[in-house]
Each structure stands twice: as C-alpha cells, then as structure tokens.
Write a protein that holds these residues in place. Structure first.
Motif, PDB file in Angstrom:
ATOM      1  N   GLY A 236       0.819  -1.211   0.000  1.00  0.00           N
ATOM      2  CA  GLY A 236       0.000   0.000   0.000  1.00  0.00           C
ATOM      3  C   GLY A 236       0.847   1.252   0.000  1.00  0.00           C
ATOM      4  N   HIS A 237       0.278   2.338   0.505  1.00  0.00           N
ATOM      5  CA  HIS A 237       0.954   3.630   0.538  1.00  0.00           C
ATOM      6  C   HIS A 237       0.584   4.375   1.822  1.00  0.00           C
ATOM      7  N   VAL A 238       1.532   5.138   2.330  1.00  0.00           N
ATOM      8  CA  VAL A 238       1.284   6.035   3.465  1.00  0.00           C
ATOM      9  C   VAL A 238       1.792   7.418   3.081  1.00  0.00           C
ATOM     10  N   SER A 239       1.213   8.433   3.688  1.00  0.00           N
ATOM     11  CA  SER A 239       1.611   9.804   3.373  1.00  0.00           C
ATOM     12  C   SER A 239       2.901  10.169   4.087  1.00  0.00           C
ATOM     13  N   VAL A 240       3.613  11.131   3.529  1.00  0.00           N
ATOM     14  CA  VAL A 240       4.746  11.703   4.247  1.00  0.00           C
ATOM     15  C   VAL A 240       4.189  12.410   5.482  1.00  0.00           C
ATOM     16  N   PRO A 241       4.980  12.514   6.555  1.00  0.00           N
ATOM     17  CA  PRO A 241       4.437  13.066   7.812  1.00  0.00           C
ATOM     18  C   PRO A 241       3.830  14.456   7.681  1.00  0.00           C
ATOM     19  N   SER A 242       4.382  15.289   6.805  1.00  0.00           N
ATOM     20  CA  SER A 242       3.859  16.655   6.690  1.00  0.00           C
ATOM     21  C   SER A 242       2.562  16.726   5.894  1.00  0.00           C
ATOM     22  N   PHE A 243       2.121  15.589   5.349  1.00  0.00           N
ATOM     23  CA  PHE A 243       0.829  15.526   4.647  1.00  0.00           C
ATOM     24  C   PHE A 243      -0.127  14.745   5.544  1.00  0.00           C
ATOM     25  N   SER A 244      -0.834  15.446   6.410  1.00  0.00           N
ATOM     26  CA  SER A 244      -1.666  14.788   7.419  1.00  0.00           C
ATOM     27  C   SER A 244      -3.046  15.412   7.466  1.00  0.00           C
ATOM     28  N   ARG A 245      -3.925  14.795   8.252  1.00  0.00           N
ATOM     29  CA  ARG A 245      -5.309  15.244   8.370  1.00  0.00           C
ATOM     30  C   ARG A 245      -5.672  15.414   9.849  1.00  0.00           C
ATOM     31  N   ALA A 246      -6.774  16.109  10.091  1.00  0.00           N
ATOM     32  CA  ALA A 246      -7.226  16.355  11.463  1.00  0.00           C
ATOM     33  C   ALA A 246      -7.991  15.165  12.038  1.00  0.00           C
ATOM     34  N   ASN A 247      -8.374  14.195  11.195  1.00  0.00           N
ATOM     35  CA  ASN A 247      -9.043  12.988  11.681  1.00  0.00           C
ATOM     36  C   ASN A 247      -8.524  11.789  10.897  1.00  0.00           C
ATOM     37  N   ALA A 248      -8.990  10.600  11.291  1.00  0.00           N
ATOM     38  CA  ALA A 248      -8.488   9.358  10.700  1.00  0.00           C
ATOM     39  C   ALA A 248      -9.416   8.818   9.614  1.00  0.00           C
ATOM     40  N   LEU A 249     -10.286   9.651   9.063  1.00  0.00           N
ATOM     41  CA  LEU A 249     -11.243   9.173   8.066  1.00  0.00           C
ATOM     42  C   LEU A 249     -10.560   8.743   6.775  1.00  0.00           C
ATOM     43  N   GLN A 250      -9.374   9.252   6.508  1.00  0.00           N
ATOM     44  CA  GLN A 250      -8.669   8.870   5.291  1.00  0.00           C
ATOM     45  C   GLN A 250      -7.579   7.832   5.581  1.00  0.00           C
ATOM     46  N   GLN A 251      -7.865   6.957   6.518  1.00  0.00           N
ATOM     47  CA  GLN A 251      -7.024   5.793   6.759  1.00  0.00           C
ATOM     48  C   GLN A 251      -7.822   4.564   6.333  1.00  0.00           C
ATOM     49  N   TYR A 252      -7.405   3.956   5.244  1.00  0.00           N
ATOM     50  CA  TYR A 252      -8.113   2.821   4.664  1.00  0.00           C
ATOM     51  C   TYR A 252      -7.291   1.552   4.879  1.00  0.00           C
ATOM     52  N   ALA A 253      -7.929   0.515   5.414  1.00  0.00           N
ATOM     53  CA  ALA A 253      -7.251  -0.760   5.668  1.00  0.00           C
ATOM     54  C   ALA A 253      -8.078  -1.892   5.089  1.00  0.00           C
ATOM     55  N   TYR A 254      -7.387  -2.880   4.530  1.00  0.00           N
ATOM     56  CA  TYR A 254      -8.046  -4.011   3.873  1.00  0.00           C
ATOM     57  C   TYR A 254      -7.352  -5.298   4.292  1.00  0.00           C
ATOM     58  N   VAL A 255      -8.149  -6.295   4.599  1.00  0.00           N
ATOM     59  CA  VAL A 255      -7.622  -7.616   4.943  1.00  0.00           C
ATOM     60  C   VAL A 255      -8.158  -8.604   3.919  1.00  0.00           C
ATOM     61  N   ASN A 256      -7.269  -9.147   3.106  1.00  0.00           N
ATOM     62  CA  ASN A 256      -7.643 -10.042   2.010  1.00  0.00           C
ATOM     63  C   ASN A 256      -8.711  -9.401   1.112  1.00  0.00           C
ATOM     64  N   GLY A 257      -8.533  -8.103   0.844  1.00  0.00           N
ATOM     65  CA  GLY A 257      -9.451  -7.377  -0.023  1.00  0.00           C
ATOM     66  C   GLY A 257     -10.708  -6.885   0.648  1.00  0.00           C
ATOM     67  N   ARG A 258     -10.889  -7.163   1.919  1.00  0.00           N
ATOM     68  CA  ARG A 258     -12.101  -6.772   2.645  1.00  0.00           C
ATOM     69  C   ARG A 258     -11.848  -5.465   3.403  1.00  0.00           C
ATOM     70  N   PRO A 259     -12.653  -4.411   3.170  1.00  0.00           N
ATOM     71  CA  PRO A 259     -12.485  -3.181   3.950  1.00  0.00           C
ATOM     72  C   PRO A 259     -12.812  -3.435   5.423  1.00  0.00           C
ATOM     73  N   VAL A 260     -11.933  -3.003   6.314  1.00  0.00           N
ATOM     74  CA  VAL A 260     -12.152  -3.203   7.749  1.00  0.00           C
ATOM     75  C   VAL A 260     -11.829  -1.904   8.480  1.00  0.00           C
ATOM     76  N   ARG A 261     -12.442  -1.767   9.632  1.00  0.00           N
ATOM     77  CA  ARG A 261     -12.103  -0.692  10.567  1.00  0.00           C
ATOM     78  C   ARG A 261     -11.662  -1.372  11.859  1.00  0.00           C
ATOM     79  N   ASP A 262     -10.405  -1.721  11.926  1.00  0.00           N
ATOM     80  CA  ASP A 262      -9.891  -2.537  13.013  1.00  0.00           C
ATOM     81  C   ASP A 262      -9.028  -1.682  13.935  1.00  0.00           C
TER      82      ASP A 262
END
Length: 616
Positions: A236-262
């Motif tokens: 996957g990809h992560v942002s450089v530290p100086s490219f951040s947001r005020a909340n975690a809504l733009q953190q996407y995680a997938y387990v075997n292709g399944r979207p999860v909020r773990d």
C-alpha cells in the motif's frame, strides 16, 4: 411468558438490526454481492439519502431463475463451502437479502449469460412474491425502496439526508479502492455523480484508483509500502508526515481485499507515526494485508467490519516496522501542499486602479496625494514620475550607496560560488538567513526555506533517541519497593514482559498472585506516578501485547530535551553552519517534520516561481 419459536419475519428483523444499521449498510452488502459475482461494472443510484431508494446494478454472473427464491431465504449462499475458516469472498452469511427484505420493499431482477430471459422476485416487509419473467441485461439489479418502513422506530435514529448520502459515498469509495479493475458509478437526485473509471490491479493501477478517491495530491505525497513477515504480506501507501489530516477518516485498511475498521491496525498506524506526528494529526494511509484466511477470523461481527488475527502481535509489528522503515528509506521529503500554500500566499490579489485618490491604500500614492494639497499635480514630486524626469538613477545619485560596506545576509557574500555537488543535494546550498530563523537554500531546480529551530530540534531528538535505545536505560532504585495491586492476569502479563521493561529502566517482579513490586524506575522520569504507569502498561499489554507506553514516555522526555537544547530562533548562523545543518537533515530519517509534527522546510520549484512571475 412461555418460550416460543419466533416467526421468520421477526427473526429476519432481528438480523436486520445487526446487519442493516443505516442505508450505507444496505449499499455495502449489495455492492459486495455484485463484486462476489465477478462484476466489472457496478452502478449505484440513491434517493432521499438511501431511505427512499437504493438501486445497485452489475454485470456479474447473475442468479439462475430457479435460485431466486433461495437468494432471499436466510442462510442460503453460494459463497461458502463446508469450511468456515476458509472464507475468500466478501459475503458468506446469507443474511443480507432476507434482512433487507424484512424491513423494506426489495426486488431482485437477474439474468445469467446462458439464459435468454431474466426473472424477478420481490419481498415486501417480509412477504415474498412469486418469481416472474422480466426483461434485463446480463447481471443483477437489486432495488430497495422505503427502507425501514416495516420498522418505523428505526427511522428516528437516522441522520439527515445529507449525512446518510455522505455515508453511502464513503462506503462506495472504501470498497472501490480494493477493486481498481471495477468501474463504479454513484448517482442520484440527492448527490453529485461520482464516477470511478476502471484501472487495473497493478500497483500503478491501484495508486491511480486511490488518486480518484482521495485526490491527486496523495500520490505526490505518498510512500510505497511492501513488506512480508511470517506469511503476512503488507502493501500500500502512506503519506509523508507533513501531509496529514485532522481525523483518521482517510485511513483505509483491507484484509484479504475486505475493507475493515480494526482498532489494532489503527493503533499500529498511530504508533508508527508517533514520532513524526502530533496526537491531533493523522496520517493518510491505504494498506492491504494479505494472509492465509485460516489465521484471520472475519466472522466476529455481523457486518464483517471487524476481524480477529490469530497473532495480533505479528500484524502490529509488521505494520509499525514496515511504515517506519519506509519513512526512513524515503529520505527527506516535504508535502507538496506546503509549496501550494506558499504559492497562494505569494500570488498577488486583484488590485484596483479606479480610485482617484488615496482610498486605494497605497502609501506612496497617499503621501503624494496629500502633499499636493488637492491644488494641482507636480510631476517632479510624484513617486510615479517617469524615469527621464530628473535624476535618481544616475551615477551621482547612486553614489550614496557606495559609502561603505553593508552587512549582508547572503551566504555568498563571504564565499565563492557554491559547489555544484551542493546544488545537486536534496536541500541544496545555503544562500541566506532571513529573520534570524529561516535558511534560504538553492538547488538546481528549486528554492528551499528551512525553519532552523524546527530542523535542529528533530536532529537533536533523533540523536537522543539513538543514545537512549542503543543501550539499557539508566534506572534509579526506589528506597522502598512500590507494590501495585492488579488483576492476576495483568500481573502475569507484566511478569512475562519484565526483561523488556528492564531494558527501559523499569524493574518489576511478581509479589503474590495479584500484585507486582516495582523496585526501579527510569532515571529520566524523575518522580513519577508508579501506580498509574504500571496500570497503563498492563492495559497496553492486554490490548496490543506491547510495552510502548513506557517507551513513549521516555521519547517524550527526549523530545522536550531536544526542544530546549536545539538552535533557537534569532541566532545568526555562519554559512558553514547552515550547510552543515542541511546535510544533517538529509542524513536523518524523519527530518521533514519537527517533534511536534510541523514541517521543517518548504520547497518551491523553479517552475512554480516562474508561474508566479508569468513566465509560464
């Protein structure tokens, strides 16, 4: 009341309470069904925030006419064999369609590739209609109307139309990221149309899909992740530290292709960025975990939003280690949004030239206007006079500037032209220091402005951390051991991690079945609340099987020491000191941000500067 068997409708409505929380839950289940059917195109239409209408159409395999009645029966599915531990599809429970049909008006129209005609079946608040012929292309169209009409009490818990529409959009985007080869369309009178064209399953195709969902800025500010440990693959990809947001809504995680909020994955991401982001800022991430279905349990939540790993410590360690290694290998990078903000600040506003007097606010014009006394215009006194009217630029007039040497902030005033090798480095050659805090540097194709205090603060912090963790942390012996009463299982967990805690200067040992004795604490902590520290550690070990709480406290002290021991604002630096600071920044991981998460430098490309002056 005697025990009795519930009716099928009541059972389905209870199941709907677990699976169908809001309109977005319906969209999620229907889109997952379309993807499990091999669709390459998924079209979603909503109205009234999804409460009035949800229609999902696909070009998948379709449902044979003889199986339509089974499709709306509970616990009937084509996705699950006899092994519950080998789940390779998004859906598997066989509960979604009957649950939706028990609280709404549901119709399914489908045709397989081998059939000449389509068939349709409906279910209205739990009442099933007969299968009937219909006209349709290959694939399936599922239409849901009047959601929760059969359970009107649920409508009281719905948010406004705008909020429900937004939640549906978030669900579609979250799923679309995992399936870049599928074209998604989301439309309706309650929203603006969202179109996500298909790309491909290559890393480049995935990144293009991510850009469609998260914006074109993310690929320019992203670092690729690719790591493997004990059969678990992370990409996957992560942002450089100086490219951040005020909340975690733009953190996407997938387990075997399944979207999860773990929470384990979210905690690992937060831990990986703990050194480079403040607590109120969140990284932007898209992470894909691929592992054997037998070592992850997706059957722990009715909506399949949570998962449980057989070895959570392995997964957390992989995520934290892979992200930190990627940040270190990425070198020094600043977010492109910093340059964009600088461009916007430099860009001149619309000036007005229509004023005949001092109302335009221009100081030199105002002074000349007042001096004229409104009685006439003296061109010789005007600051806007033509160059050929009087002197001003002749040799005699310029002689005053040759009175003596002037102090210059330009580094080049006391040295030869910067070596070509310095101009080719990431941060270039120092050219000047302005306002006694900002270093201006030049590369071959950009201008770099460095906050000297923030940059040196990061360098000192990294040096202190390396010294702190390269050997055992010094500890101080307590005059009397502190006894901390804990549940027996917490005391056992702490005892199992006692060797790790000892390396950080915390000496503990068992003191009976439900307590531990603390004999040593880290010297850096000084006088600390031992009881609270030990309980926090016990909670963290129970949640994540780590002892990062103690490490974070020591790192926080190191950060405070770095802040007070770094180059202060207002200190004049020599040219060699400025260049030395730039070279240290290039060699130090994470130096793009200070300990508080602020950027240490901003880079403005030469092409952007030329645009500011209309040269491009």
């Amino acid at each position: 009341m005697p025990i009795r068997q519930l009716s099928e409708t009541m059972i389905n409505q209870i199941a709907a309470g677990e699976v169908i929380e809001r309109p977005a839950s319906v969209v999620k289940e229907l889109v997952e069904n379309a993807l499990d059917a091999g669709a390459s195109r998924v079209e979603i239409v909503t109205a009234g925030g999804g409460l009035n209408l949800i229609r999902v159409s696909d070009d998948g395999l379709g449902i044979p006419e003889k199986e339509l009645a089974l499709a709306i029966a509970r616990h009937c599915t084509s996705k699950l064999a006899d092994n519950i531990h080998d789940i390779r599809s998004l859906g598997f429970r066989g509960e979604a369609l009957p649950s939706i049909g028990s609280v709404a008006r549901l119709s399914i129209r489908s045709r397989t590739a081998s059939s000449d005609n389509a068939a349709e079946i409906g279910i209205d608040g739990g009442r099933v209609s007969a299968v009937r012929p219909a006209a349709a292309n290959r694939g399936t169209t599922v239409e849901v109307r009047d959601l929760f009409f059969a359970t009107p009490a649920r409508l009281k818990f719905m948010k406004g139309e705008r909020a429900e529409s937004s939640a549906i959009g978030d669900v579609v985007k979250r799923i679309a990221i995992a399936f870049p080869a599928v074209r998604f369309t989301l439309a309706g009178p309650d929203r603006s149309t969202l179109e996500l064209p298909a790309t491909d399953d290559s890393p480049e195709g995935r990144l293009r899909r991510v850009a469609q969902v998260m914006g074109a800025d993310f690929p320019d500010n992203a670092i690729a992740i690719d790591a493997m440990r004990d059969g678990v693959h992370l990409a996957g990809h992560v942002s450089v530290p100086s490219f951040s947001r005020a909340n975690a809504l733009q953190q996407y995680a997938y387990v075997n292709g399944r979207p999860v909020r773990d929470k384990l994955i979210a905690g690992a991401i937060r831990g990986a960025f703990a050194d480079v982001l403040p607590r109120d800022r969140h990284a932007v991430t898209v992470l894909f975990l691929t592992l054997d279905p037998a070592i992850v349990d997706v059957n722990v939540h009715p909506a399949k939003a949570d998962v449980r790993f057989r070895d959570p410590g392995l997964v957390r360690g992989l995520i934290v280690g892979a992200i930190r290694e990627a940040l270190a290998h990425a070198g020094i990078r600043a977010a492109t949004t910093g340059a964009a903000g600088m461009m916007a600040a430099f860009r001149p506003g619309a000036a007005s030239y229509a004023h005949g007097g001092p109302a335009n606010g221009h100081r030199s014009y105002e002074a000349a206007y007042r001096a004229s006394g409104f009685a006439g215009f003296d061109p010789a006194r005007s600051p806007q006079r033509p160059l050929d009217m009087g002197g001003g630029f002749g040799e005699d007039d310029q002689a005053a500037f040759d009175a003596g040497p002037l102090h210059s902030a330009d580094v080049r005033a006391g040295q030869n032209k910067a070596a070509e090798t310095l101009l080719g480095t990431a941060l270039g050659a120092a050219r000047a220091q302005v306002h006694e805090n900002y270093i201006v540097a030049q590369t071959r194709d950009s201008l770099v402005i460095v906050d000297q205090h923030a940059a040196h603060e990061r360098l000192v912090y990294e040096a202190l951390k390396n010294a702190l963790h390269s050997r055992a942390v010094p500890s101080q012996m307590l005059l009397l051991p502190e006894i901390v009463d804990l549940p027996e299982e917490d005391a056992e967990r702490l005892a199992m991690h006692s060797e790790t805690l000892a390396r950080f200067g915390l000496g503990i040992e068992r003191f009976g079945p439900g307590a531990v004795a603390v004999r040593e604490t880290p010297s850096m902590l000084g006088e600390t609340n031992v009881q609270q520290l030990v309980r926090d550690l016990a909670d963290e070990i129970a949640d994540n099987d780590t002892v990062d709480t103690l490490k974070e406290r020591l790192d926080k002290i190191a950060a405070t020491m770095a802040c007070h021991g770094s180059v202060r604002s207002g200190r004049l630096l020599k040219p060699e000191e400025m260049n030395a600071l730039l070279r240290q920044m290039e060699a130090t991981p994470g130096s793009g941000t200070c300990n508080h998460g602020r950027p240490t430098y901003i880079e403005l490309k030469l092409a952007d500067i030329e645009r500011l002056f209309g040269r491009r």
